[in-house]
Design a protein around this motif. Structure first.
Motif, PDB file in Angstrom:
ATOM      1  N   ASP A 199       0.690  -1.230   0.066  1.00  0.00           N
ATOM      2  CA  ASP A 199       0.136   0.059  -0.200  1.00  0.00           C
ATOM      3  C   ASP A 199       0.779   1.208   0.044  1.00  0.00           C
TER       4      ASP A 199
ATOM      5  N   ASP B  87       0.969   5.923   0.175  1.00  0.00           N
ATOM      6  CA  ASP B  87       0.299   6.939   0.608  1.00  0.00           C
ATOM      7  C   ASP B  87      -0.886   7.584  -0.459  1.00  0.00           C
ATOM      8  N   THR B  88      -1.981   7.376  -0.240  1.00  0.00           N
ATOM      9  CA  THR B  88      -2.818   7.835  -1.564  1.00  0.00           C
ATOM     10  C   THR B  88      -2.923   9.606  -1.395  1.00  0.00           C
ATOM     11  N   ASP B  89      -2.527  10.046  -0.438  1.00  0.00           N
ATOM     12  CA  ASP B  89      -2.605  11.700  -0.567  1.00  0.00           C
ATOM     13  C   ASP B  89      -1.482  12.238  -1.502  1.00  0.00           C
TER      14      ASP B  89
END
Length: 660
Positions: free
Chosen positions: A52, A54-56
């Motif tokens: 995963d 960092d989606t930001d």
């Protein structure tokens, strides 16, 4: 769906490791073009990120491949080890070592082995050494140190093992410390091998470097690559063995950018590739000798090959010398010149060694004492009489030779010290009918010129060769039975814990150029301090004696091989700011050492021996520890906290060969 890749970028930011995305598949080791801030630069794909993210964060896209013909996936583990061990950003390391990418490279030049000379029959100790090497499995890692005196036939032992590896359809990397040794080894291996032989050093073209990198990845046929330290980074497919000749030589350690040791890197590369490595020297480094001496991996050879005998070492006491009327033969005593004359009359050639360039070390006014110093560095300017100039050996500054003192206008200027140019002038005046040539980096600037001088000397068109360290390494001069050594005292008095080791190695190596082919030979060493213990060991040809005395001192002083050292250099233009920064950073190191890494000692900071170079000042802090893990962990922790002002830089030198 976009994939994400960890890319080693050509930048020091974040240790060069950044994340990028792409709709296109990329492989580990691909060289790619990527955006970095407002500019476009290059990177190397380390791996695809599967976890995963960092989606930001809006990850930037990889623009594409730089060159689809070069992939260094097989070298990533090796380069990562160097990056971690020497605390140098991986991305910068990769692009420091890569050849320049060319769209239309010329055809690759190489030498075709002729195998025109029958194989030499080894003698006693040489045969025993070969029997040890013949037991090695070339498909598993092993290391051997061949400690053979000068002229002991190490090249023939290398040759037999190289042939063994080539016969298994594998490739061999042969490392030499300097370019000036390559002509000799090319000739030797062309005569004895029947495979392509490639060269890799700074004097070959960008086209040849690029083509060799491509060839070593694409083709897997047997061949020999002869190269200097940078050739350790060539991604050689089907590599079967590495040979490091003159393993003790300081030229294997890089000074700028990533200060790696090619010898130590070669050991790691052999381990990762699961292949054997041979180290060879007449004067092994103290650390190598200490690590190998009591193991089965140490192979000594104590006698010269083909009935050659070691030269007699004569010490010339400069406190009791005659330089003729008005010192006309200085810095060479008249008695030495007469010995040279006898050798020349016997049809022999003579070698002079002086490890300084130029005519005079510095120029001083006889009246007011003014010296001519470099405005950019804290050193005196060296005088070059032939060019009529004063030159700085630390930067590119030059000025015309002055006719008078700029301070008092006195026209009587004094030349202090001497170098190869001065020695050559004295010899030319004394031996007017003889051919005298210089062999130093002031005179030898290209491989072509190097080969011309060596060929002239081998063919006896030169009677006396005057050189620096370039003449001390590995050369076979058949007609040289007298070597004259000048200026060795300055080597022994250099403020560094390795000074004695380097002086002993240098004296032994240069002495080894004399009498390699059986005749009675001698070496005349000129000194103001003949009582120095080093000379007794050199006269007795006793490496073991020197080692035993030196190793005791090293242990008492907590120096290598008992302790690991790291030198941290801090560099900048404003001295006051630099001193404050050096004290601040050293205080941080001391704090970390006392609280978390108490096996690490912190010394300094202090100015370097030459504090100012090219208008920048340098201070150094030294770390030492017997616990290598604590040493590296302290460095890694400290690196995360470093905050430098613009215009100031830090260089971390792990296992420094010189502490300046």
């Amino acid at each position: 769906m976009a994939k994400h890749f960890l890319v080693a970028v050509n930048t020091p930011f974040n240790n060069s490791l950044l994340t990028y995305k792409s709709e296109v598949e990329f492989l580990k080791g691909d060289l790619v073009e990527i955006p970095l801030g407002k500019r476009i630069t290059f990177g190397c794909v380390i791996n695809e990120i599967s976890g995963d993210l960092d989606t930001d964060i809006e990850y930037k896209k990889i623009r594409g491949l730089v060159d689809d013909s070069i992939n260094i996936s097989g070298e990533i583990d090796f380069l990562s080890w160097i990056s971690k061990y020497y605390h140098y950003p991986l991305g910068q390391l990769i692009f420091d070592t890569l050849p320049k990418v060319l769209k239309r490279p010329r055809e690759l030049k190489f030498f075709e082995g002729e195998n025109s000379i029958p194989e030499v029959v080894l003698e006693n100790e040489q045969e025993l050494a070969w029997e040890e090497l013949d037991k090695l499995n070339i498909r598993s890692f092993s290391k051997k140190l061949i400690h053979g005196i000068t002229g002991s036939g190490k090249s023939y032992i290398y040759l037999k093992f190289i042939k063994k590896v080539l016969n298994e359809n594998r490739r061999v990397l042969f490392l030499v410390p300097e370019i000036n040794l390559t002509p000799q080894f090319i000739s030797f291996f062309v005569q004895h091998l029947k495979v392509p032989i490639y060269l890799y050093h700074s004097d070959i073209s960008n086209s040849d470097k690029y083509n060799l990198w491509k060839l070593m990845q694409e083709d897997a046929g047997p061949c020999l690559i002869i190269g200097v330290r940078s050739s350790i980074f060539i991604p050689i497919k089907n590599l079967g063995c590495i040979v490091v000749d003159e393993e003790h030589d300081n030229s294997f350690k890089q000074d700028d950018r990533c200060p790696y040791s090619a010898r130590d890197a070669a050991l790691k590369k052999a381990q990762l590739n699961n292949i054997p490595i041979l180290l060879g020297s007449a004067t092994p480094g103290m650390d190598s000798f200490y690590n190998f001496k009591k193991t089965d991996d140490y192979i000594p050879i104590t006698k010269r090959f083909s009935k050659g005998s070691l030269p007699e070492i004569d010490l010339v006491d400069l406190r009791e010398t005659d330089y003729g009327i008005d010192f006309e033969t200085w810095p060479i005593p008249v008695s030495t010149l007469e010995k040279v004359k006898q050798r020349l009359e016997a049809g022999e050639q003579v070698l002079f060694f002086i490890n300084k360039l130029g005519f005079a070390s510095y120029v001083q006014c006889r009246s007011c004492g003014h010296t001519f110093d470099c405005p950019n560095c804290s050193v005196s300017l060296t005088m070059f009489k032939g060019r009529r100039e004063l030159s700085c050996h630390s930067c590119t500054y030059k000025e015309e030779m002055p006719s008078m003192c700029p301070m008092c206008q006195n026209m009587n200027l004094l030349n202090k010290g001497f170098g190869t140019e001065k020695v050559s002038e004295v010899l030319e005046e004394y031996f007017g009918d003889k051919s005298i040539a210089r062999f130093d980096r002031d005179e030898i600037k290209t491989t072509k010129k190097l080969e011309e001088v060596l060929n002239s000397f081998h063919s006896r068109r030169i009677d006396i060769l005057v050189g620096t360290q370039m003449v001390s390494k590995g050369h076979n001069f058949k007609n040289v039975n007298l070597v004259v050594v000048l200026g060795i005292d300055s080597q022994m008095n250099y403020p560094d814990y390795r000074a004695n080791e380097r002086a002993y190695q240098l004296l032994t190596q240069i002495s080894g150029r004399s009498g390699r082919f059986g005749k009675s030979s001698s070496v005349m060493v000129h000194t103001h301090n003949p009582e120095n213990d080093i000379f007794s060991f050199v006269k007795a040809h006793s490496f073991d004696g020197f080692y035993q005395k030196e190793i005791e001192i090293r242990e008492v002083c907590s120096c290598p091989p008992f302790f690991k050292l790291v030198a941290i250099y801090i560099n900048g233009k404003d001295r006051d700011v630099l001193v404050g920064l050096a004290n601040k950073l050293t205080s941080e190191l001391s704090f970390l050492s006392e609280k978390y890494f108490n096996e690490v000692g912190v010394l300094g900071p202090r100015p370097t021996v030459i504090e100012k170079r090219a208008n920048k000042y340098t201070w150094v802090t030294l770390l030492k520890s017997s616990d290598i893990n604590q040493l590296h962990n302290l460095l890694s922790t400290w690196e995360e906290k470093i905050k430098l002002k613009s215009g100031y830089s830090i260089k971390i030198d792990v296992d420094p060969t010189f502490i300046t």
